[in-house]
Motif scaffolding. Structure first.
Motif, PDB file in Angstrom:
ATOM      1  N   TYR A  70       0.891  -1.150  -0.040  1.00 11.66           N
ATOM      2  CA  TYR A  70      -0.129  -0.041   0.047  1.00 11.66           C
ATOM      3  C   TYR A  70       0.835   1.331  -0.031  1.00 11.66           C
ATOM      4  N   TYR A  73       2.171   1.723  -3.496  1.00 17.27           N
ATOM      5  CA  TYR A  73       1.033   2.400  -4.152  1.00 17.27           C
ATOM      6  C   TYR A  73       0.993   3.746  -4.009  1.00 17.27           C
ATOM      7  N   LEU A  78      -0.695   5.990  -7.381  1.00 16.68           N
ATOM      8  CA  LEU A  78      -1.447   5.123  -7.587  1.00 16.68           C
ATOM      9  C   LEU A  78      -2.675   5.039  -6.482  1.00 16.68           C
ATOM     10  N   PHE A  83      -5.805   0.363  -5.643  1.00 17.12           N
ATOM     11  CA  PHE A  83      -5.274  -0.675  -4.682  1.00 17.12           C
ATOM     12  C   PHE A  83      -6.429  -1.626  -4.196  1.00 17.12           C
ATOM     13  N   THR A  86      -7.419  -3.980  -6.937  1.00 14.13           N
ATOM     14  CA  THR A  86      -6.668  -4.848  -7.331  1.00 14.13           C
ATOM     15  C   THR A  86      -6.425  -6.041  -6.226  1.00 14.13           C
ATOM     16  N   MET A 118       3.676  -5.939  -7.735  1.00 12.93           N
ATOM     17  CA  MET A 118       3.218  -4.898  -8.374  1.00 12.93           C
ATOM     18  C   MET A 118       3.426  -4.910 -10.131  1.00 12.93           C
ATOM     19  N   PHE A 121      -2.192  -4.926 -12.178  1.00 13.61           N
ATOM     20  CA  PHE A 121      -3.196  -4.036 -11.513  1.00 13.61           C
ATOM     21  C   PHE A 121      -4.701  -4.109 -11.975  1.00 13.61           C
TER      22      PHE A 121
END
Length: 250
Positions: A70, A73, A78, A83, A86, A118, A121
């Motif tokens: 997190y 991200y 992002l 998040f 995904t 990652m 996504f």
């Protein structure tokens, strides 16, 4: 982010939470496994599989890893929406494991390194996995496959990955034989029309699993609760075979 906050964000089922929290996960062992993951994903898989209730171990470990992701991200700018969309995959696959195998936790453990590393996504309706010059489109379950929604997802992916990438998709939904059972004006039919199939394979019975919820030895035992199930079942009873299509976005 705490694990409980993560579970709330992905709408993890209560019985999954309860089962995990009842287990005693040794912190020293968890740290060893995190290090093993960084060293070699396959060794990590092998080490966790050996454990009793390995599905719950995978759920616990991946949940903690996701909390760390997190922060990455946020650094990559992002959004929280991307998040959560995904990592909602964890709840979906836990639900699948319980429904198909009667176990709690994560059974499709090899799938989730993509989320943690990652390279995958979910942008709206579709998932996108970076594979160098190609972007692999995945179709998560749970929502109607409306082309306009898919188109929006693809536009977001092009902005993120670059519109010079080749977008490909490997799915039972793109198997050419489905022309015999899929209405061209249906959601699936419209989705199929935007791809050019380059090759097919028969290595998996994903179509049966997706349509009926499980793969049975005797085709006649499949349910006929939806029109698609009825058509697919008859297709198989007629001696025809389903497979997967590997296609490129037109």
């Amino acid at each position: 982010m705490t694990v409980n906050e993560f579970w709330k964000g992905i709408n993890l089922q209560e019985n999954q939470k309860e089962a995990v929290l009842k287990k005693d996960f040794n912190q020293f062992e968890c740290e060893r496994l995190y290090e093993l993951y960084e060293e070699d994903h396959n060794k990590f898989f092998e080490a966790v599989i050996e454990k009793e209730d390995s599905e719950l171990w995978f759920l616990w470990l991946y949940s903690h890893m996701a909390c760390n992701v997190y922060e990455l991200y946020q650094e990559a700018d992002l959004s929280d929406e991307i998040f959560w969309n995904t990592f909602m995959d964890i709840s979906l696959w836990c639900e699948n494991a319980e429904k198909e195998f009667g176990v709690l936790g994560i059974r499709e453990y090899e799938w989730f390194y993509r989320h943690i590393d990652m390279i995958l996504f979910r942008f709206g309706r579709l998932q996108f996995e970076s594979m160098g010059e190609e972007i692999n489109i995945h179709i998560p379950q749970g929502c109607p496959l409306i082309w306009e929604d898919c188109e929006k997802s693809i536009e977001i992916a092009k902005k993120y990955f670059g519109d010079n990438k080749k977008f490909v998709c490997h799915s039972w939904l793109l198997y050419p034989g489905l022309d015999d059972v899929i209405d061209k004006n249906s959601n699936i039919g419209k989705f199929r029309s935007h791809f050019k199939v380059l090759k097919t394979d028969f290595n998996e019975r994903e179509a049966e699993w997706r349509v009926f919820g499980k793969v049975l030895k005797n085709v006649s035992d499949y349910p006929e609760e939806t029109s698609l199930q009825k058509r697919i079942k008859q297709y198989l009873l007629d001696g025809k075979t389903l497979g997967n299509g590997w296609a490129v976005l037109k």
